[in-house]
Design a protein around this motif. Structure first.
Motif, short mmCIF file in Angstrom:
data_model
loop_
_atom_site.label_atom_id
_atom_site.label_comp_id
_atom_site.label_asym_id
_atom_site.label_seq_id
_atom_site.Cartn_x
_atom_site.Cartn_y
_atom_site.Cartn_z
N PRO A 127 -6.04 -3.83 -0.49
CA PRO A 127 -5.51 -2.46 -0.50
C PRO A 127 -6.43 -1.49 0.24
O PRO A 127 -7.65 -1.60 0.17
CB PRO A 127 -5.44 -2.13 -2.00
N SER A 169 -6.58 2.76 2.14
CA SER A 169 -5.96 4.09 2.25
C SER A 169 -6.53 4.84 3.44
O SER A 169 -7.13 5.91 3.29
CB SER A 169 -6.19 4.90 0.97
N ASP A 189 0.82 -1.21 0.00
CA ASP A 189 0.00 0.00 0.00
C ASP A 189 0.86 1.26 0.00
O ASP A 189 0.47 2.29 -0.58
CB ASP A 189 -0.93 0.00 1.21
#
Length: 769
Positions: free
Chosen positions: A387, A389, A120
């Motif tokens: 993934p 964020s 990531d």
């Protein structure tokens, strides 16, 4: 004889001198708090003002310089904490602690958290990556320019800190996600279910009570007369609490938001308070060492707080080896090879270990490092493998200005899962669920607690529910929102989120307090955070009374019947109630497993209390068995309690990582202990025991408190953490918030520059080099 005495005297003087020199040297690890220092990497000067609790207010010209300074401060005050987090996530604890941490390293290597965080980090958006790198540069600037000793933990272990990277910040987030996940519960239930028949195993499946309040649908509950008296007296004016009330219920006419997150209690604490100011940003609250921005708090327009959503985003899959080749496993489309990985684990004091682990299409095979999961390989499918964020979501919350920008930020906050409450200065209040809700199979399946077949495909994940479809609520007519790890919503949506929510008692009590209060102020809301009236005891106290009478103790029965349900340290009925409950849990374990140490979650005990029957039996047999167990539990607990009150048998211990070493603990006063602790697992002011049984020693609980009035963000409310800002045991700020944490009190962190200046006692300037 004189020569011998002189020699002893000289040796004593030398020893004292050595101790004094060593003490002086270790104290040089204290950070520079005043003056100026030139640092490469800055574009413009940054001012750091510290108040009398050592909380920094940081003023920078740009967001990048602001995050640089934040990283610098985190390294200054919490360097050992950063080092321990990094090593734990990478599975490298044994480099420091030897073979005693090998099992932990094997487990964390198996989960591949460092690989996931590294992936990531490499894929981060360029703009977000630049800001993250500024924070990383600040940590490394401290490592390069520091003078004096390292923190004592490094000296004692002969260790050196390594440079921080973007990956390490993301790794801290993954470690937090693991801590908040339901993985450990699933493993515990799986182990416990082995050897039980289907009726007994079924009681280990959590079931949220039908009468339990939910975040979206909860309505005011009747307030018992005793509680009304308490409110009048106060002149009203794993787990967490957060609630928000709108201006119709406050004296200021604007919302008030309250939050206290319940986590593992250690020293140093999880959180680090600070206020951050840059060209387009002014925000104050709790930061997490290792991660940029403020995690929970408020800016000039918006306040937000978190509770664990108890979202089940971790499933265990049984993998069936291919009968023709044990190096392969079956899938709906044939067989695939197990993917093998090899790691080298450095071990202090012995040769390095070559560690082989494997994964399948679902994820890492955890049964290779978790004993007792059965004969087949068990793989973990976990949302944190995908993934994410989350730092982008945190940044969005720091910059949020209204409900729309708040919802957009929560949508980006994809890991870990959290309930997020909201208020803004315009008067709006709201709630949104962050995280990822998996689609299992055809999308209608509820999350499983026990392992499910991995070879059929029927439980395979098919993606995630879009964030816009997550539970959310804006400006409810009732004028408040409460979340305390309870179920979020009724119906199919709630079913998809999870099964193992916390019992609804804290949410019920907060709802009682809020819905029956007058015009609220921040002191009144903070008093609610300290409330120790137990809604669990309110519901089940009559069972304890019946047990006491059946055991022939009419005096104890009468005391329990007239108990005010407050879990005060001086309460003798509270001691009897909680001792009976702990003993009942052991009695149920003995009847369920034949071993009083067997795994019996609170919801199993509560199901028995609700039904007045053992839930794995039926009819008269179940009721008679419950009566017998309850009576036996009271009889077993009574001699232990005697004339003692709750505070005599209930404490909280916050341990340092090296606090188990007696001489270190004594010299450096590493641990913090609240010797007489109020509250219980089900009170608003919550304490969770390290292990079942008594005396009860709390090791999890309220890690911080935050209250803010959106009509006066700089004039009321504030923050407190459980320990102090510093990670250095000999620093004055290692434990100086502990007293307020125990007995109540908040610390104001104003965003107004003039108010911050008036509270400043240290000024440091970071200058570009």
């Amino acid at each position: 004889m004189r020569k011998l005495l002189l020699a002893v005297l000289v040796l004593l003087v030398l020893l004292l001198a050595a101790v004094a020199a060593g003490s002086w040297y270790l104290r040089t690890a204290r950070p520079l708090r005043d003056g100026a220092i030139a640092l490469p990497g800055l574009r413009a000067p940054v001012e750091i003002w510290r108040d009398s609790l050592d909380v920094p207010h940081v003023f920078a010209a740009s967001e990048a310089d602001l995050l640089f300074a934040q990283g610098y401060l985190h390294a200054q005050d919490r360097l050992w904490q950063l080092e321990l987090l990094r090593r734990a996530g990478e599975g490298r604890l044994s480099e420091l602690f030897g073979r005693r941490t090998l099992a932990a390293d094997r487990f964390l290597r198996t989960l591949e958290l460092a690989r996931i965080a590294g992936r990531d980090a490499a894929a981060a958006d360029p703009a977000a990556g630049t800001l993250m790198d500024a924070y990383v540069a600040g940590i490394n600037a401290w490592l390069r320019t520091r003078t004096g000793a390292l923190p004592p933990e490094f000296v004692l272990l002969r260790a050196r800190p390594e440079p921080w990277t973007r990956m390490h910040s993301l790794l801290v987030g993954r470690m937090m996600a693991l801590d908040l996940s339901l993985y450990y519960h699933a493993v515990a239930v799986t182990r416990a279910a082995h050897g039980l028949d289907s009726a007994r195993a079924a009681v280990l499946q959590p079931l949220y009570p039908e009468w339990g309040v939910t975040t979206l649908e909860s309505a005011p509950l009747p307030l018992p007369p005793a509680a009304a008296a308490v409110l009048a007296g106060a002149s009203i004016a794993r787990a967490s609490n957060a609630w928000v009330v709108d201006g119709r219920r406050t004296r200021s006419g604007r919302p008030i938001l309250a939050n206290d997150m319940h986590l593992s209690l250690g020293v140093p604490g999880v959180w680090y308070l600070m206020a951050l100011h840059a060209d387009s940003l002014a925000v104050t609250g709790m930061s997490l060492p290792g991660v940029p921005y403020i995690i929970a708090g408020h800016n000039r327009a918006v306040a937000w707080g978190f509770t664990n959503a108890m979202l089940d985003d971790a499933d265990l899959f049984l993998e069936r080896p291919d009968p023709a080749d044990s190096a392969r496993y079956l899938t709906p489309d044939g067989s695939l090879p197990f993917e093998y990985l090899t790691d080298t684990i450095a071990v202090r004091g012995r040769e390095s270990e070559i560690f082989r682990h494997r994964r399948t299409r679902h994820g890492p095979v955890v049964s290779d490092v978790e004993a007792g999961l059965g004969g087949l390989p068990v793989a973990l499918r976990w949302a944190s493998q995908d993934p994410a964020s989350p730092i982008a979501g945190v940044r969005g919350l720091n910059h949020a200005r209204d409900w729309t920008t708040f919802r957009a930020a929560v949508a980006q906050f994809d890991d870990p899962h959290q309930n997020v409450v909201f208020a803004d200065t315009g008067g709006a209040i709201g709630y949104a669920l962050g995280g990822r809700i998996p689609f299992r199979g055809d999308g209608t399946r509820r999350p499983p607690t026990l392992p499910v077949p991995g070879w059929t495909g029927e439980w395979d994940w098919r993606g995630y529910l879009e964030a816009a479809a997550h539970p959310a609520l804006l400006d409810p007519p009732r004028g408040y929102i409460v979340t305390a790890n309870n179920r979020q919503a009724l119906g199919a949506l709630g079913d998809r989120i999870g099964t193992d929510w916390a019992s609804p008692f804290r949410a019920e009590r907060i709802t009682q307090l809020v819905s029956h209060a007058g015009a609220l102020t921040t002191p009144a809301v903070h008093r609610m955070q300290l409330d120790v009236r137990d809604a669990h005891a309110e519901r089940y106290r009559d069972r304890a009374v019946a047990a006491a009478r059946a055991a022939g103790d009419s005096a104890a029965a009468d005391a329990l019947a007239f108990w005010d349900l407050q879990a005060w340290t001086e309460s003798q009925p509270a001691a009897r109630y909680y001792a009976w409950y702990a003993s009942l849990r052991a009695q149920l374990a003995g009847r369920l497993y034949g071993d009083t140490a067997g795994y019996v979650p609170e919801y199993v005990v509560d199901a028995a209390l609700e039904q007045r029957a053992l839930p794995w039996l039926s009819g008269h047999t179940a009721r008679a068995a419950f009566d017998s167990a309850s009576r036996a539990a009271f009889r077993a607990a009574a001699p232990f309690v005697g004339d003692r009150n709750w505070g005599d048998i209930h404490s909280v211990r916050m341990e340092h990582g090296l606090g188990g070493v007696a001489w270190l603990r004594r010299i450096f006063r590493l641990n913090l202990v609240q010797r007489r602790a109020p509250g219980s697992e089900n009170t608003v002011n919550a304490v969770y025991a390290r292990a079942p049984g008594l005396p009860a020693v709390g090791g999890w609980g309220v890690s911080q408190r935050h209250v803010v009035d959106l009509g006066d963000i700089d004039g009321g409310g504030g923050f407190i953490i459980a320990t102090g800002q510093s990670g250095l045991p000999f620093d004055a700020h290692y434990r100086d918030q502990f007293e307020k944490w125990q007995h109540g009190g908040l610390w104001l962190l104003p965003l107004d520059r003039g108010l911050a200046a008036a509270r400043t006692v240290h000024r440091l300037t970071l200058r570009p080099d």
